[in-house]
Write a protein that holds these residues in place. Structure first.
Motif, PDB file in Angstrom:
ATOM      1  N   TYR A   1       0.715  -1.142   0.071  1.00 29.90           N
ATOM      2  CA  TYR A   1      -0.056   0.151  -0.147  1.00 29.90           C
ATOM      3  C   TYR A   1       0.945   1.031   0.089  1.00 29.90           C
ATOM      4  CZ  TYR A   1      -3.256   3.373   1.975  1.00 29.90           C
ATOM      5  OH  TYR A   1      -4.026   4.546   2.260  1.00 29.90           O
ATOM      6  N   ARG A   2       2.014   1.157   0.574  1.00 25.55           N
ATOM      7  CA  ARG A   2       2.768   2.388   0.819  1.00 25.55           C
ATOM      8  C   ARG A   2       3.832   2.495  -0.207  1.00 25.55           C
ATOM      9  NH1 ARG A   2       2.072   0.964   6.707  1.00 25.55           N
ATOM     10  NH2 ARG A   2       0.702   2.502   7.611  1.00 25.55           N
ATOM     11  N   ILE A   3       4.148   1.614  -0.830  1.00 25.73           N
ATOM     12  CA  ILE A   3       5.167   1.586  -1.982  1.00 25.73           C
ATOM     13  C   ILE A   3       4.128   2.224  -3.110  1.00 25.73           C
ATOM     14  CG2 ILE A   3       6.122   0.228  -3.926  1.00 25.73           C
ATOM     15  CD1 ILE A   3       7.122  -1.667  -1.652  1.00 25.73           C
ATOM     16  N   SER A   4       2.866   1.869  -3.370  1.00 31.77           N
ATOM     17  CA  SER A   4       2.079   2.198  -4.444  1.00 31.77           C
ATOM     18  C   SER A   4       1.906   3.719  -4.283  1.00 31.77           C
ATOM     19  CB  SER A   4       0.824   1.653  -4.396  1.00 31.77           C
ATOM     20  OG  SER A   4       0.081   1.867  -3.420  1.00 31.77           O
ATOM     21  N   GLN A   5       2.032   4.334  -2.946  1.00 34.26           N
ATOM     22  CA  GLN A   5       1.808   5.927  -2.874  1.00 34.26           C
ATOM     23  C   GLN A   5       2.973   6.470  -3.393  1.00 34.26           C
ATOM     24  OE1 GLN A   5       0.128   7.302   0.772  1.00 34.26           O
ATOM     25  NE2 GLN A   5      -0.319   5.076   1.383  1.00 34.26           N
ATOM     26  N   ILE A   6       4.292   5.985  -3.341  1.00 34.20           N
ATOM     27  CA  ILE A   6       5.396   6.536  -3.700  1.00 34.20           C
ATOM     28  C   ILE A   6       5.724   6.441  -5.221  1.00 34.20           C
ATOM     29  CG2 ILE A   6       7.941   6.506  -3.786  1.00 34.20           C
ATOM     30  CD1 ILE A   6       7.036   7.937  -1.350  1.00 34.20           C
ATOM     31  N   LEU A   7       4.860   5.431  -5.710  1.00 30.93           N
ATOM     32  CA  LEU A   7       5.125   5.299  -7.137  1.00 30.93           C
ATOM     33  C   LEU A   7       4.044   5.793  -7.943  1.00 30.93           C
ATOM     34  CD1 LEU A   7       5.766   1.460  -7.350  1.00 30.93           C
ATOM     35  CD2 LEU A   7       7.481   3.363  -7.247  1.00 30.93           C
ATOM     36  N   THR A   8       2.779   6.098  -7.374  1.00 30.89           N
ATOM     37  CA  THR A   8       1.898   6.772  -7.963  1.00 30.89           C
ATOM     38  C   THR A   8       1.565   8.338  -7.684  1.00 30.89           C
ATOM     39  OG1 THR A   8       0.113   6.041  -6.571  1.00 30.89           O
ATOM     40  CG2 THR A   8       0.379   4.920  -8.144  1.00 30.89           C
TER      41      THR A   8
ATOM     42  N   PRO B   1      12.534   6.494 -12.117  1.00 40.12           N
ATOM     43  CA  PRO B   1      13.107   5.548 -12.913  1.00 40.12           C
ATOM     44  C   PRO B   1      14.312   4.545 -12.607  1.00 40.12           C
ATOM     45  CG  PRO B   1      12.637   7.439 -14.561  1.00 40.12           C
ATOM     46  CD  PRO B   1      12.252   7.820 -13.136  1.00 40.12           C
ATOM     47  N   GLY B   2      15.220   5.503 -11.838  1.00 38.44           N
ATOM     48  CA  GLY B   2      16.202   4.846 -11.089  1.00 38.44           C
ATOM     49  C   GLY B   2      15.853   4.135 -10.012  1.00 38.44           C
ATOM     50  N   VAL B   3      14.638   4.418  -9.298  1.00 34.90           N
ATOM     51  CA  VAL B   3      14.440   3.547  -8.191  1.00 34.90           C
ATOM     52  C   VAL B   3      13.828   2.286  -8.683  1.00 34.90           C
ATOM     53  CG1 VAL B   3      12.597   3.376  -6.389  1.00 34.90           C
ATOM     54  CG2 VAL B   3      13.962   5.452  -6.649  1.00 34.90           C
ATOM     55  N   ILE B   4      13.017   2.362  -9.532  1.00 33.46           N
ATOM     56  CA  ILE B   4      12.502   1.152 -10.270  1.00 33.46           C
ATOM     57  C   ILE B   4      13.628   0.238 -10.852  1.00 33.46           C
ATOM     58  CG2 ILE B   4      11.160   0.552 -12.450  1.00 33.46           C
ATOM     59  CD1 ILE B   4       9.533   1.339 -10.101  1.00 33.46           C
TER      60      ILE B   4
ATOM     61  N   GLY C   1      16.652  -4.862 -10.016  1.00 31.67           N
ATOM     62  CA  GLY C   1      17.937  -5.271  -9.783  1.00 31.67           C
ATOM     63  C   GLY C   1      18.010  -6.283  -8.632  1.00 31.67           C
ATOM     64  N   SER C   2      17.552  -6.433  -7.584  1.00 27.64           N
ATOM     65  CA  SER C   2      17.954  -7.291  -6.565  1.00 27.64           C
ATOM     66  C   SER C   2      16.858  -7.404  -5.483  1.00 27.64           C
ATOM     67  CB  SER C   2      19.192  -7.234  -5.953  1.00 27.64           C
ATOM     68  OG  SER C   2      19.124  -5.814  -5.051  1.00 27.64           O
ATOM     69  N   GLU C   3      16.508  -8.383  -4.607  1.00 28.01           N
ATOM     70  CA  GLU C   3      15.584  -8.173  -3.577  1.00 28.01           C
ATOM     71  C   GLU C   3      16.086  -7.392  -2.648  1.00 28.01           C
ATOM     72  OE1 GLU C   3      13.188 -11.653  -1.050  1.00 28.01           O
ATOM     73  OE2 GLU C   3      14.686 -12.102  -2.516  1.00 28.01           O
ATOM     74  N   GLY C   4      17.478  -7.312  -2.360  1.00 23.43           N
ATOM     75  CA  GLY C   4      17.702  -6.371  -1.146  1.00 23.43           C
ATOM     76  C   GLY C   4      17.359  -4.807  -1.602  1.00 23.43           C
ATOM     77  N   SER C   5      17.550  -4.449  -2.879  1.00 16.14           N
ATOM     78  CA  SER C   5      17.325  -3.118  -3.168  1.00 16.14           C
ATOM     79  C   SER C   5      15.522  -2.850  -2.906  1.00 16.14           C
ATOM     80  CB  SER C   5      17.705  -2.862  -4.582  1.00 16.14           C
ATOM     81  OG  SER C   5      18.905  -2.838  -4.619  1.00 16.14           O
ATOM     82  N   TRP C   6      14.980  -3.908  -3.569  1.00 15.39           N
ATOM     83  CA  TRP C   6      13.485  -3.813  -3.207  1.00 15.39           C
ATOM     84  C   TRP C   6      13.098  -3.650  -1.560  1.00 15.39           C
ATOM     85  CZ3 TRP C   6       9.707  -4.613  -7.348  1.00 15.39           C
ATOM     86  CH2 TRP C   6       8.372  -4.493  -6.734  1.00 15.39           C
ATOM     87  N   GLU C   7      13.704  -4.498  -1.004  1.00 13.38           N
ATOM     88  CA  GLU C   7      13.287  -4.356   0.470  1.00 13.38           C
ATOM     89  C   GLU C   7      13.890  -3.119   0.953  1.00 13.38           C
ATOM     90  OE1 GLU C   7      11.620  -6.298   2.221  1.00 13.38           O
ATOM     91  OE2 GLU C   7      11.406  -7.599   0.714  1.00 13.38           O
ATOM     92  N   ALA C   8      14.930  -2.394   0.558  1.00  9.68           N
ATOM     93  CA  ALA C   8      15.464  -1.154   0.947  1.00  9.68           C
ATOM     94  C   ALA C   8      14.052   0.048   0.652  1.00  9.68           C
ATOM     95  CB  ALA C   8      16.817  -0.897   0.460  1.00  9.68           C
ATOM     96  N   VAL C   9      13.545   0.032  -0.526  1.00 11.61           N
ATOM     97  CA  VAL C   9      12.788   0.994  -1.094  1.00 11.61           C
ATOM     98  C   VAL C   9      11.533   0.726  -0.373  1.00 11.61           C
ATOM     99  CG1 VAL C   9      11.221   1.748  -2.791  1.00 11.61           C
ATOM    100  CG2 VAL C   9      13.770   1.091  -3.148  1.00 11.61           C
ATOM    101  N   SER C  10      11.092  -0.499  -0.101  1.00  8.44           N
ATOM    102  CA  SER C  10       9.903  -0.993   0.718  1.00  8.44           C
ATOM    103  C   SER C  10      10.112  -0.430   2.156  1.00  8.44           C
ATOM    104  CB  SER C  10       9.675  -2.396   0.924  1.00  8.44           C
ATOM    105  OG  SER C  10       8.618  -2.817   1.632  1.00  8.44           O
ATOM    106  N   SER C  11      11.092  -0.461   2.809  1.00  6.04           N
ATOM    107  CA  SER C  11      11.470  -0.050   3.996  1.00  6.04           C
ATOM    108  C   SER C  11      11.496   1.458   4.317  1.00  6.04           C
ATOM    109  CB  SER C  11      12.703  -0.341   4.643  1.00  6.04           C
ATOM    110  OG  SER C  11      13.014   0.054   5.955  1.00  6.04           O
ATOM    111  N   PHE C  12      11.856   2.168   3.509  1.00  4.07           N
ATOM    112  CA  PHE C  12      11.986   3.661   3.278  1.00  4.07           C
ATOM    113  C   PHE C  12      10.393   4.127   3.150  1.00  4.07           C
ATOM    114  CE2 PHE C  12      11.640   7.455   0.811  1.00  4.07           C
ATOM    115  CZ  PHE C  12      12.411   8.414   1.681  1.00  4.07           C
TER     116      PHE C  12
END
Length: 286
Positions: free
Chosen positions: A136-143, A201-204, A209-220
């Motif tokens: 839910y919160r990732i979608s807010q940042i992306l949209t 685009p850089g965040v996407i 690129g990796s699961e660790g990066s996805w988790e870092a963005v999700s945590s933020f």
């Protein structure tokens, strides 16, 4: 997938009749499904919601299915049977065609340009990824549809577009992600994990690129958006003397409608035994 199968039932018959009104009818339920799949606000448009959810527009899939049906019908008319590997190659070819048509259609999307421009160059990778789930919160940042002053001002829930955390003139998803000084510590942790490029685009690209990066963005996203939501709820409290009327929590239409149809409450009837020698087990109401 169940709703998709129902929507595309008999697609080879009606695919050629998809004019603008029919496409609008087909997009309406798909947008609802896609918005729920990617846990986005219901104001997110059809193109952006489908891109986030990784579901191609049904009108494109209908056309590709109709073309595949015609090819198979011609083979049967000639008495030919597909070779063992031809079925798999045909399926892969249809998938490539769908993705190409989808990417071309996204270039002309009217709404959700920020989200679409970030995902479109990596559309195949986004849809075929093996890690990461949209929250839910990732979608807010992306949209950009979420607890951001610019969005809330647009839907008439904020008086201004200024940021409540740092005082900037405009509070947007990109401002929260890249600029707002209130989240400097969280941003340093994010940059250490995915690099300095915090454009969408850089965040996407980093997320894929990796699961660790996805988790870092999700945590933020979880930390920042949850705190923004908490301050938003504080501004909505009825006992907050500084809360303007625009920010007061409003009773939803569904709740008002439900309260209007409730049956009147009947008085409680309590039965007690009669006192006396001749009661004989009789009771009286009170």
């Amino acid at each position: 997938m169940v709703v998709r199968s129902m929507a595309l039932y008999g697609a080879p018959i009606w695919a050629e009749a998809l004019d603008a009104p029919n496409r609008a009818l087909l997009r309406r339920p798909q947008r609802i499904v896609a918005v729920r799949a990617c846990m986005a606000y219901r104001t997110v448009g059809h193109a952006a919601a489908c891109a986030l959810a990784g579901t191609p527009p049904w009108e494109i899939e209908a056309g590709v299915l109709a073309e595949a049906y015609r090819e198979r019908a011609e083979q049967r008319a000639r008495g030919e049977a597909p070779a063992p590997g031809e079925v798999a190659r045909s399926r892969a070819r249809r998938k490539r065609t769908t993705m190409e048509l989808w990417a071309a259609g996204l270039a002309d999307a009217k709404y959700g340009a920020r989200t679409i421009e970030a995902i479109r160059p990596r559309l195949s990778d986004w849809c075929g990824r093996r890690h990461g789930a949209i929250t839910y919160r990732i979608s807010q940042i992306l949209t950009g549809h979420g607890c951001f002053a610019r969005y809330l001002h647009r839907i008439r829930r904020e008086e201004t577009t200024s940021c409540h955390e740092c005082g900037a003139d405009e509070d947007t998803a990109q401002h929260t992600l890249q600029v707002c000084t209130a989240w400097s510590e969280e941003r340093r942790t994010l940059v250490a994990a995915i690099g300095d490029d915090l454009s969408l685009p850089g965040v996407i690209r980093a997320m894929l690129g990796s699961e660790g990066s996805w988790e870092a963005v999700s945590s933020f996203c979880e930390i920042t958006i949850s705190q923004k939501e908490e301050t938003e709820r504080e501004r909505e409290r009825e006992d907050n003397p500084l809360a303007p009327p625009l920010r007061r929590r409003r009773v939803g239409r569904r709740r008002r409608d439900f309260a209007a149809v409730l049956l009147p409450t009947k008085p409680c009837v309590r039965r007690r035994p009669l006192q006396g020698d001749n009661a004989g087990g009789a009771t009286e109401e009170s």
